[in-house]
Design a protein around this motif. Structure first.
Motif, mmCIF file in Angstrom:
data_model
loop_
_atom_site.group_PDB
_atom_site.id
_atom_site.type_symbol
_atom_site.label_atom_id
_atom_site.label_comp_id
_atom_site.label_asym_id
_atom_site.label_seq_id
_atom_site.Cartn_x
_atom_site.Cartn_y
_atom_site.Cartn_z
ATOM 1 N N UNK A 59 1.181 -1.612 -0.345
ATOM 2 C CA UNK A 59 -0.493 0.149 -0.223
ATOM 3 C C UNK A 59 1.475 1.202 0.235
ATOM 4 N N UNK A 60 0.484 2.166 -0.515
ATOM 5 C CA UNK A 60 -0.497 2.466 -1.744
ATOM 6 C C UNK A 60 -0.542 2.420 -2.806
ATOM 7 N N UNK A 61 0.767 1.122 -3.397
ATOM 8 C CA UNK A 61 -0.242 0.308 -4.592
ATOM 9 C C UNK A 61 -1.453 -0.466 -4.171
ATOM 10 N N UNK A 62 -1.977 -1.117 -5.892
ATOM 11 C CA UNK A 62 -2.560 -1.860 -6.179
ATOM 12 C C UNK A 62 -3.269 -2.090 -4.588
ATOM 13 N N UNK A 63 -4.620 -0.720 -4.485
ATOM 14 C CA UNK A 63 -4.935 -0.825 -3.547
ATOM 15 C C UNK A 63 -6.585 -0.266 -3.480
ATOM 16 N N UNK A 64 -7.513 -0.292 -2.611
ATOM 17 C CA UNK A 64 -8.845 0.408 -2.426
ATOM 18 C C UNK A 64 -9.694 -0.152 -3.391
ATOM 19 N N UNK A 65 -10.973 -0.105 -3.680
ATOM 20 C CA UNK A 65 -11.699 -1.181 -4.425
ATOM 21 C C UNK A 65 -11.688 -1.402 -5.301
ATOM 22 N N UNK A 66 -12.070 -2.673 -5.014
ATOM 23 C CA UNK A 66 -11.825 -3.565 -6.638
ATOM 24 C C UNK A 66 -10.507 -4.702 -6.328
ATOM 25 N N UNK A 67 -9.729 -3.483 -5.389
ATOM 26 C CA UNK A 67 -7.894 -5.146 -4.947
ATOM 27 C C UNK A 67 -8.476 -5.840 -3.978
ATOM 28 N N UNK A 68 -8.889 -6.687 -4.490
ATOM 29 C CA UNK A 68 -8.804 -8.070 -3.446
ATOM 30 C C UNK A 68 -8.328 -9.183 -3.735
ATOM 31 N N UNK A 69 -7.918 -10.249 -3.039
ATOM 32 C CA UNK A 69 -7.634 -12.170 -3.499
ATOM 33 C C UNK A 69 -6.551 -11.316 -5.060
#
Length: 207
Positions: free
Chosen positions: A114-124
């Motif tokens: 974080x803060x790369x590739x995080x937030x809404x839609x970024x899971x699994x």
């Protein structure tokens, strides 16, 4: 002894890493007091039951609306006197009512730096697909406190993992788990259980 409530949605590999770390003494002054899943088929529930840990499924499908589901989740945590909530692959956004009930007492493991590739839609796997699509050379994992945003709370620990040529999302996911997630999540719990973590001006300070 810090009582942990671990929230899971799937296989529970991070739960296993926590239980193993308690057994080996990597985590001290803490115990898993409760495991909750939103998914009745989660193998994590079986992992907990095999250790004699109370395990419960609270599925949003069983409630009239999301609000009732959140209330039931909060009630279960409070009734079991959970002191630290650990999100270990829990694919449900934590609502403000629970965040406010546990200020800086909810932690999450996220499979990127974080803060790369995080937030809404970024899971699994979506995280690792994003990493490979962008062509970054280093990924990793982050343990952070949970606030009312998505992956925006104070960062506790991070660990980098090299991205290798030929990686698939599945291969990278496994490497990030083995080299980062399963190491820094137990370490963060141990630091918190031993009163070595504080939040000052929105940032984590480790004593």
């Amino acid at each position: 002894m810090l009582k942990l409530g671990v929230l899971v949605s799937g296989g529970g590999t991070n739960l296993q890493a926590i239980m193993d770390a308690i057994d080996s003494g990597v985590i001290t002054n803490a115990e898993v007091g409760l495991v909750i899943s939103n998914n009745p088929g989660a193998y994590a529930l079986k992992r907990a039951e095999s250790r004699g840990i109370p395990a419960k499924c609270i599925s949003p499908k069983k409630f009239e609306n999301r609000e009732e589901f959140y209330k039931a989740l909060l009630q279960e945590l409070q009734e079991n006197k959970v002191e630290l909530v650990v999100l270990a692959g829990f694919l449900v956004a934590i609502p403000p009512m629970i965040v406010e009930a546990y200020p800086n007492r909810i932690i999450n493991i996220h499979p990127s730096l974080i803060p790369s590739f995080c937030g809404v839609g970024f899971y699994g796997l979506h995280v690792h697909e994003g990493v490979l699509a962008r062509g970054v050379k280093v990924s990793g994992a982050t343990v952070h406190f949970v606030d009312t945003g998505t992956d925006t709370g104070p960062i506790i620990l991070q660990k980098a993992v090299e991205v290798q040529q030929g990686d698939t999302p599945e291969v990278l996911q496994r490497r990030v788990m083995e080299e980062a997630e399963w190491k820094i999540l137990p370490k963060a719990i141990d630091l918190i259980a031993n009163n070595r973590v504080s939040v000052q001006n929105g940032k984590v300070v480790i004593d």
